[in-house]
Design a protein around this motif. Structure first.
Motif, PDB file in Angstrom:
ATOM      1  N   THR A 404       0.847  -1.219  -0.056  1.00  0.00           N
ATOM      2  CA  THR A 404      -0.014   0.080   0.166  1.00  0.00           C
ATOM      3  C   THR A 404       0.877   1.339   0.175  1.00  0.00           C
ATOM      4  N   PHE A 405       0.583   2.168  -0.981  1.00  0.00           N
ATOM      5  CA  PHE A 405       1.292   3.358  -0.885  1.00  0.00           C
ATOM      6  C   PHE A 405       0.488   4.429  -0.839  1.00  0.00           C
ATOM      7  N   LEU A 406       0.835   5.359   0.180  1.00  0.00           N
ATOM      8  CA  LEU A 406      -0.058   6.439   0.743  1.00  0.00           C
ATOM      9  C   LEU A 406       0.533   7.820   0.661  1.00  0.00           C
ATOM     10  N   ALA A 407      -0.066   9.075   0.254  1.00  0.00           N
ATOM     11  CA  ALA A 407       0.602  10.239   0.468  1.00  0.00           C
ATOM     12  C   ALA A 407      -0.123  11.117   1.303  1.00  0.00           C
ATOM     13  N   GLU A 408       0.482  11.714   2.206  1.00  0.00           N
ATOM     14  CA  GLU A 408      -0.345  12.469   3.058  1.00  0.00           C
ATOM     15  C   GLU A 408       0.332  13.736   3.298  1.00  0.00           C
ATOM     16  N   LEU A 409      -0.396  14.930   3.663  1.00  0.00           N
ATOM     17  CA  LEU A 409      -0.192  16.347   3.804  1.00  0.00           C
ATOM     18  C   LEU A 409      -0.352  17.200   5.160  1.00  0.00           C
ATOM     19  N   THR A 410       0.630  17.671   5.569  1.00  0.00           N
ATOM     20  CA  THR A 410       0.286  18.594   6.784  1.00  0.00           C
ATOM     21  C   THR A 410       1.044  19.743   6.501  1.00  0.00           C
ATOM     22  N   GLY A 411       0.607  20.833   7.209  1.00  0.00           N
ATOM     23  CA  GLY A 411       1.085  22.049   7.168  1.00  0.00           C
ATOM     24  C   GLY A 411       0.549  23.095   7.849  1.00  0.00           C
ATOM     25  N   GLU A 412       0.923  24.432   7.719  1.00  0.00           N
ATOM     26  CA  GLU A 412       0.433  25.506   8.479  1.00  0.00           C
ATOM     27  C   GLU A 412      -0.870  26.082   7.412  1.00  0.00           C
ATOM     28  N   PRO A 438      -4.774  22.604   0.460  1.00  0.00           N
ATOM     29  CA  PRO A 438      -5.880  23.620   0.856  1.00  0.00           C
ATOM     30  C   PRO A 438      -5.519  24.947   0.360  1.00  0.00           C
ATOM     31  N   GLY A 439      -6.887  25.740   0.233  1.00  0.00           N
ATOM     32  CA  GLY A 439      -6.570  27.105  -0.191  1.00  0.00           C
ATOM     33  C   GLY A 439      -6.093  27.880   0.859  1.00  0.00           C
ATOM     34  N   SER A 440      -6.244  27.336   2.190  1.00  0.00           N
ATOM     35  CA  SER A 440      -5.774  28.403   3.254  1.00  0.00           C
ATOM     36  C   SER A 440      -4.401  28.086   3.673  1.00  0.00           C
ATOM     37  N   ALA A 441      -3.783  27.294   3.192  1.00  0.00           N
ATOM     38  CA  ALA A 441      -2.435  26.966   3.235  1.00  0.00           C
ATOM     39  C   ALA A 441      -1.601  28.114   3.303  1.00  0.00           C
ATOM     40  N   SER A 442      -0.535  28.266   4.125  1.00  0.00           N
ATOM     41  CA  SER A 442       0.169  29.583   4.469  1.00  0.00           C
ATOM     42  C   SER A 442       1.506  29.533   4.670  1.00  0.00           C
ATOM     43  N   GLY A 443       2.037  28.785   4.670  1.00  0.00           N
ATOM     44  CA  GLY A 443       3.456  28.527   4.944  1.00  0.00           C
ATOM     45  C   GLY A 443       4.087  27.078   4.339  1.00  0.00           C
ATOM     46  N   ARG A 444       4.485  26.517   5.387  1.00  0.00           N
ATOM     47  CA  ARG A 444       5.282  25.171   5.454  1.00  0.00           C
ATOM     48  C   ARG A 444       4.367  24.200   5.177  1.00  0.00           C
ATOM     49  N   LEU A 445       4.825  23.178   4.212  1.00  0.00           N
ATOM     50  CA  LEU A 445       4.118  22.141   3.524  1.00  0.00           C
ATOM     51  C   LEU A 445       5.174  20.822   4.050  1.00  0.00           C
ATOM     52  N   ASP A 446       4.459  19.754   4.309  1.00  0.00           N
ATOM     53  CA  ASP A 446       5.084  18.605   4.794  1.00  0.00           C
ATOM     54  C   ASP A 446       4.476  17.537   3.848  1.00  0.00           C
ATOM     55  N   PHE A 447       4.933  17.022   2.816  1.00  0.00           N
ATOM     56  CA  PHE A 447       4.416  15.703   2.214  1.00  0.00           C
ATOM     57  C   PHE A 447       4.876  14.632   2.577  1.00  0.00           C
ATOM     58  N   PHE A 448       3.987  13.323   3.072  1.00  0.00           N
ATOM     59  CA  PHE A 448       4.443  12.244   3.545  1.00  0.00           C
ATOM     60  C   PHE A 448       4.300  11.065   2.589  1.00  0.00           C
TER      61      PHE A 448
END
Length: 727
Positions: A404-412, A438-448
């Motif tokens: 299983t291959f998954l991509a996740e996104l977290t950020g500010e 997301p349109g509200s993303a404002s800075g750092r992004l972390d793709f996993f």
């Protein structure tokens, strides 16, 4: 300070504050390793088990402690019964926590298991599952163990009995009920601590009570729902190996083969087949031979006998437990394919059942790429993931099946986002999918990017970046020609870098190769792209695979980097299978094919011509007739194929003149030639005759030659006899 240098310092400070730490271009990470686990084996020593049951428990524990594939795992063995009087302890710490990273430690574990025993009545011979499980929990909940997978093997008949233990109250009749009442809360603690409890039943086992002790914590760690822990009653060695395999699959995501079993004859041999999957990087053959005197040999898919210790080819071997009932051969970088485990029983060993199982796991690393590397809020980023194993890139879809291959996104600026499953649409070992920012993303992004599944030690890899602020700046894209994944060492693949500059200033970008797989020697030529102050440019380059590049799958990350500030303007994950440069013979294969065809044609022509010539000289269809004054006396036909037809003119008393193939008389020979038939007489004289030609002998006797094949092919008038003296 120049504008370019100021921009570079600004970006460096921002990235440092955000925790972004890219791997330097060209740096090669060490190969991935199997994730270790923590194992506690609880062994029932109570009086409800017989001496034979205890012996079988010891046998089982040796299989468990020897079979752990990761050298960084920790194993403990605890015997338990009950504390029925002052000075007694329900817990018997037989083997302290031991990291199984050397053969000596494996042997020490195998030896200390021999201390397990059946307790006498004056030692506390009840069954205190509660205290045993609490001891296991204390061994597993140690500092730094939060992320480790934890397994408890509970070997027991399942019959809780603390009726003689004052710790559960003053009333003996209520003590068992008190212990059972404490179990739900304890099992909840084990689940909370992500501990899997696997009960193994021995003796007259109570399956109901054993199943009540099973916990199914962390069953989603392998990417797919695996079977929860359940009790298994051990009656054969195959039952034991099957139960251990179920726990290894579920709790540590190991790939486990079905047990291979058979009857080892007295003084005889037995071969058991086991298969090592191609993705395996470490693992073990666990052989339950049941008698320490049995000798085991291991043959690889090429039929070669593996050493018990040391390095052979690309593999490293280590054996332990040879003097016990359970023997284990551990292998790092095993040869994939069908192996053979050969067991030999010396004289004096009675026939008995033996089993073997392969427990293997692939240590893999997720390699993640994001395009564009710095997406804008509200955009969809294309995430690509590849897999790297201990031997290099893994590109064969068959080896990745079931993962299983998954991509996740977290950020500010936004909350939790659902994971996106990546798929391999082209069957090339690259898994892709779109992740919405997301349109509200404002800075750092972390793709996993994460890869999980049965048979691999999963990995979760970050890709730190930031959102793109505004439309101004530099954007780029890298492409590589060709859909074929194979390239010859020393060759280059054409590619293009497309760059758009909106900064208003000329820029220089470089194409760099980052994070190559082990042994990959890859470079871009030319590596620099000069871009005008405004507009777009397409830059052609060649991606060269040096002659020394490791053969087989190779991976790397291509980056398009702005030299002014280090910003990554474009990125591409690449994967190619590198093959050896062909030999001079292989390079000129077309010439060898042409020459071969020409030689075959010449040979066929020669054989056809020879056959035609021989067919033209064949005397089939020729016959000779003996006449006197025009009256036929005898006729003889050629009986065999060949270039000549011999016959005898016989004059026998009382029978007269006749023709024969053999016998006494004047011998004649007929041959076929280009001019017709040639008749050779007894004196060696030759006559060339056409069909129907006659040779006069004496007293009105004549030999007349007939040629049926010539007549059929092309009727010709008779040719007058012509005398031709033999020379």
């Amino acid at each position: 300070m120049s504008t370019h240098r100021w921009a570079a310092w600004t970006v460096a400070i921002i990235l440092a504050l955000s925790g972004f730490s890219p791997v330097p271009a060209g740096a090669q990470e060490p190969p991935p390793e199997l994730r270790p686990v923590r194992i506690v084996v609880l062994v029932d020593e109570s009086g409800s088990l017989s001496e034979e049951d205890i012996a079988r428990e010891r046998d089982a524990v040796r299989v468990i402690v020897q079979g752990e594939p990761s050298p960084k795992s920790t194993v403990s063995v605890i015997g338990f019964a009950s504390a029925d009087a002052s000075g007694q302890s329900p817990i018997d710490p037989v083997c302290p926590p031991t990291t199984v990273d050397t053969p000596q430690k494996h042997q020490a574990l195998a030896d200390c298991v021999g201390k397990l025993r059946r307790r006498a009545g004056n030692e506390g011979d009840g069954t205190d599952h509660v205290t045993a499980l609490r001891a296991a929990l204390s061994h597993l909940n140690t500092p730094g163990s939060a992320e480790e997978r934890k397994i408890v093997y509970l070997l027991s008949d399942g019959k809780l009995d603390v009726s003689g233990s004052p710790a559960y109250g003053d009333n003996p009749e209520a003590r068992n009920a008190a212990a059972r009442g404490a179990l739900p809360g304890l099992l909840a603690e084990l689940n909370q601590a992500k501990v899997s409890v696997w009960p193994l039943g021995f003796g007259q086992a109570d399956l109901t009570q054993l199943n009540a002790l099973a916990t199914g914590a962390s069953q989603d760690r392998c990417g797919a729902r695996t079977s929860p822990p359940s009790a298994t009653v051990i009656t054969t060695s195959a039952d034991l190996l099957r139960a251990i395999g179920a726990a290894s699959r579920s709790a540590r995501c190991a790939g486990v083969s079905d047990p291979a079993t058979g009857e080892l004859p007295a003084g005889g041999t037995l071969d058991l087949p086991l298969t090592v999957p191609a993705i395996a990087s470490e693992g073990a053959f666990v052989v339950h031979k049941r008698d320490p005197r049995v000798v085991v040999a291991y043959r690889d898919p090429q039929g070669r006998t593996a050493p018990s210790h040391g390095t052979f080819g690309e593999s490293r071997f280590e054996i332990s437990g040879q003097g016990t009932e359970a023997e284990v051969l551990r292998i790092v970088n095993p040869e994939p394919g069908d192996w053979t485990v050969s067991l030999s029983a010396p004289p004096g060993v009675r026939p008995h059942n033996v089993s073997a199982v392969a427990i293997f796991q692939g240590a893999v690393r997720a390699v993640i790429g994001v395009v564009p590397p710095a997406p804008q809020p509200g955009a969809t980023a294309q995430v690509t993931m590849q897999v790297r194993g201990s031997r290099g890139a893994v590109t064969n879809p068959a080896q990745l099946k079931g993962l299983t291959f998954l991509a996740e996104l977290t950020g500010e600026g936004f909350g939790a986002q659902p994971a996106v499953e990546l798929t391999d649409q082209d069957g090339d070992g690259q898994y892709t999918g779109g992740v919405a920012v997301p349109g509200s993303a404002s800075g750092r992004l972390d793709f996993f990017g994460s890869v999980t599944g049965i048979g691999v030690s999963g990995d979760r890899r970050p890709f730190p970046t930031r959102i793109a602020l505004g439309a101004a700046g530099i954007s780029g894209a890298l492409t590589l020609d060709g859909v074929d994944t194979e390239v010859t060492a020393g060759d280059a693949l054409p590619g293009q870098a497309q760059v758009t500059n909106s900064t208003g200033q000329p820029r220089t970008l470089r194409i760099e190769v980052a994070e190559p797989s082990p042994g990959a020697a890859i470079s871009a030529e030319p590596s620099r792209v000069d871009v005008p102050a405004a507009g777009a440019r397409t830059h052609d380059f060649a991606l060269r695979f040096a002659p020394g590049t490791a053969l087989g799958p190779n991976q790397a990350r291509l980056r398009l980097v702005d030299e002014a500030n280090g910003t990554v303007a474009g990125e591409l994950l690449i994967s190619r299978v590198v093959v050896a440069e062909p030999s001079w013979f292989e390079k000129l294969w077309w010439l060898w094919v042409t020459l071969t065809i020409a030689l075959v044609a010449l040979l066929v022509g020669f054989l056809w011509q020879r056959r035609k010539q021989r067919s033209g000289r064949d005397v089939r269809g020729v016959s000779v007739e003996l006449t006197r004054h025009g009256q036929s006396l005898d006729t003889l036909r050629a009986q065999i194929t060949g270039e000549r037809f011999g016959f005898v003119l016989r004059d026998e008393p009382g029978l007269g003149m006749s023709l024969g193939h053999n016998g006494s008389g004047d011998r004649y020979t007929v041959r076929r030639g280009a001019g017709g038939l040639t008749l050779t007489g007894p004196a060696g004289d030759r006559l060339t005759l056409g069909p129907g030609g006659r040779h006069e002998l004496r007293d009105g006797l004549e030999l007349v030659l007939h040629d049926r094949s010539a007549t059929r092919a092309e009727p010709q008038p008779p040719v007058a006899p012509r005398y031709d003296p033999y020379s």
